[in-house]
Design an enzyme around this catalytic site. Structure first.
Site, PDB file in Angstrom:
ATOM      1  N   GLY A 120      33.142  40.040  44.180  1.00 49.81           N
ATOM      2  CA  GLY A 120      34.004  39.299  45.086  1.00 49.81           C
ATOM      3  C   GLY A 120      35.018  40.111  45.851  1.00 49.81           C
ATOM      4  N   CYS A 121      34.842  41.432  45.938  1.00 50.42           N
ATOM      5  CA  CYS A 121      35.767  42.285  46.691  1.00 50.42           C
ATOM      6  C   CYS A 121      35.171  42.650  48.044  1.00 50.42           C
ATOM      7  CB  CYS A 121      36.082  43.565  45.916  1.00 50.42           C
ATOM      8  SG  CYS A 121      37.182  43.319  44.518  1.00 50.42           S
ATOM      9  N   LEU A 122      36.031  42.791  49.055  1.00 51.02           N
ATOM     10  CA  LEU A 122      35.560  43.211  50.370  1.00 51.02           C
ATOM     11  C   LEU A 122      35.042  44.641  50.324  1.00 51.02           C
ATOM     12  CD1 LEU A 122      38.432  41.766  52.601  1.00 51.02           C
ATOM     13  CD2 LEU A 122      36.183  40.777  52.176  1.00 51.02           C
TER      14      LEU A 122
END
Length: 333
Positions: free
Chosen positions: A105-107
């Site tokens: 869920g991290c950019l």
């Protein structure tokens, strides 16, 4: 000219080294010392801030970071400080850049590796391909390394708002920061559970699984477990993995329901390529660790724990996450 003369006669401004005194034609009987007021306000703010910061369960090193960032008034300076921390980050060996260490869920791509020291404290390592994210993960690594699992689990993520760091980040970065912290909590808890195995791991929760067969079987510890439609006596591999990982949250109640049979012919299930047909689950979990967390944060915590399952065939996961207090309140209604 007459107007200004009248104005000057009615108000006289005198400046003293101790503050400002305002005199009218009829002088005031008090002296306003702004320096003294400023010192009193600063002292009051310090007391209030001290009370606020203690509520986040911050370990000493991380507390130092938070206090430092809070004192920085400019968003750009906070941003630069994060880049400074990124420059101090030690490279993570490629051997640790594995799926199990990847933060979901991290950019940006973020990895976090954890080990337990002999004294029971946790040592973290991490890295990212983004300098800003690397600064965030460095702050967490430095701030949580040397802490016990209990200290790490007690840390409340709202400290990022108190430190004003959230102001310098986009919503996506803020979400990634929360995922990083959840990943580190997960790893710390896994290490603790491995070092302190519970001889009766399900004693802390009522674990129930149900599906079409509804054929209850008795587990060795007396809990009621329903058979899974994939054949295994206690459910398929994904089901067992979900129960095992969510049990790390020490739930008061945990109900996992496999509803894959209802969606067996759907296109999404076929495209997911799930082995064994385990694709749709309902989860009801009651745990004290959800206290003070919003509904979104609770769901993110569950999704972080089950990231591997979500990436390996689970097509849908319905979550109902409650605190013991909420459960008690609902039962009274």
């Amino acid at each position: 000219e007459i107007f200004f003369c009248v104005l000057l006669m009615s108000i006289k401004l005198k400046v003293s080294s101790m503050g400002y005194r305002i005199q009218r034609t009829q002088p005031l009987n008090r002296f306003v010392n702004f320096d003294s007021l400023l010192r009193r306000q600063t002292t009051l703010n310090s007391v209030l801030n001290a009370e606020d910061i203690e509520s986040y369960g911050l370990p000493p090193v991380l507390k130092g970071y938070v206090e430092g960032f809070r004192k920085v008034a400019d968003d750009k300076l906070r941003y630069q400080q994060l880049l400074f921390l990124a420059a101090k980050c030690k490279p993570l060996p490629d051997a640790f850049k594995i799926p199990e260490n990847k933060v979901p869920g991290c950019l940006s791509t973020v990895f976090v590796h954890a080990t337990m020291n002999e004294d029971g404290t946790i040592h973290f390592q991490g890295d990212s391909d983004s300098q800003l994210t690397k600064g965030l993960v460095t702050m967490l690594i430095n701030g949580l390394t040397g802490c016990t699992n209990e200290q790490i689990q007690n840390l409340k993520p709202e400290f990022v708002t108190y430190a004003n760091i959230a102001k310098s980040l986009t919503p996506g970065r803020n979400n990634g920061f929360l995922n990083m912290l959840n990943k580190m909590k997960q790893k710390a808890n896994e290490l603790y559970q491995t070092a302190h195995p519970n001889p009766n791991p399900t004693s802390v929760a009522t674990i129930v699984s149900s599906n079409t067969s509804n054929n209850p079987i008795n587990s060795s510890n007396g809990n009621n477990l329903s058979n899974n439609n994939n054949g295994g006596g206690e459910g398929g591999k994904i089901y067992q993995s979900i129960v095992k990982k969510l049990s790390m949250l020490k739930p008061q109640e945990l109900v996992v329901e496999d509803e894959s049979y209802k969606h067996a012919g759907h296109a999404g299930v076929i495209e997911s390529g799930s082995s064994g047909g385990e694709t749709h689950f309902n989860v009801r979990i009651v745990a004290a660790c959800f206290e003070s967390l919003s509904l979104v944060q609770r769901h993110k915590m569950v999704y972080t724990l089950l990231a591997q399952e979500m990436n390996n065939g689970v097509h849908a996961l319905s979550i109902k996450a409650l605190t013991p207090t909420e459960l008690s309140s609902n039962n009274k209604k």
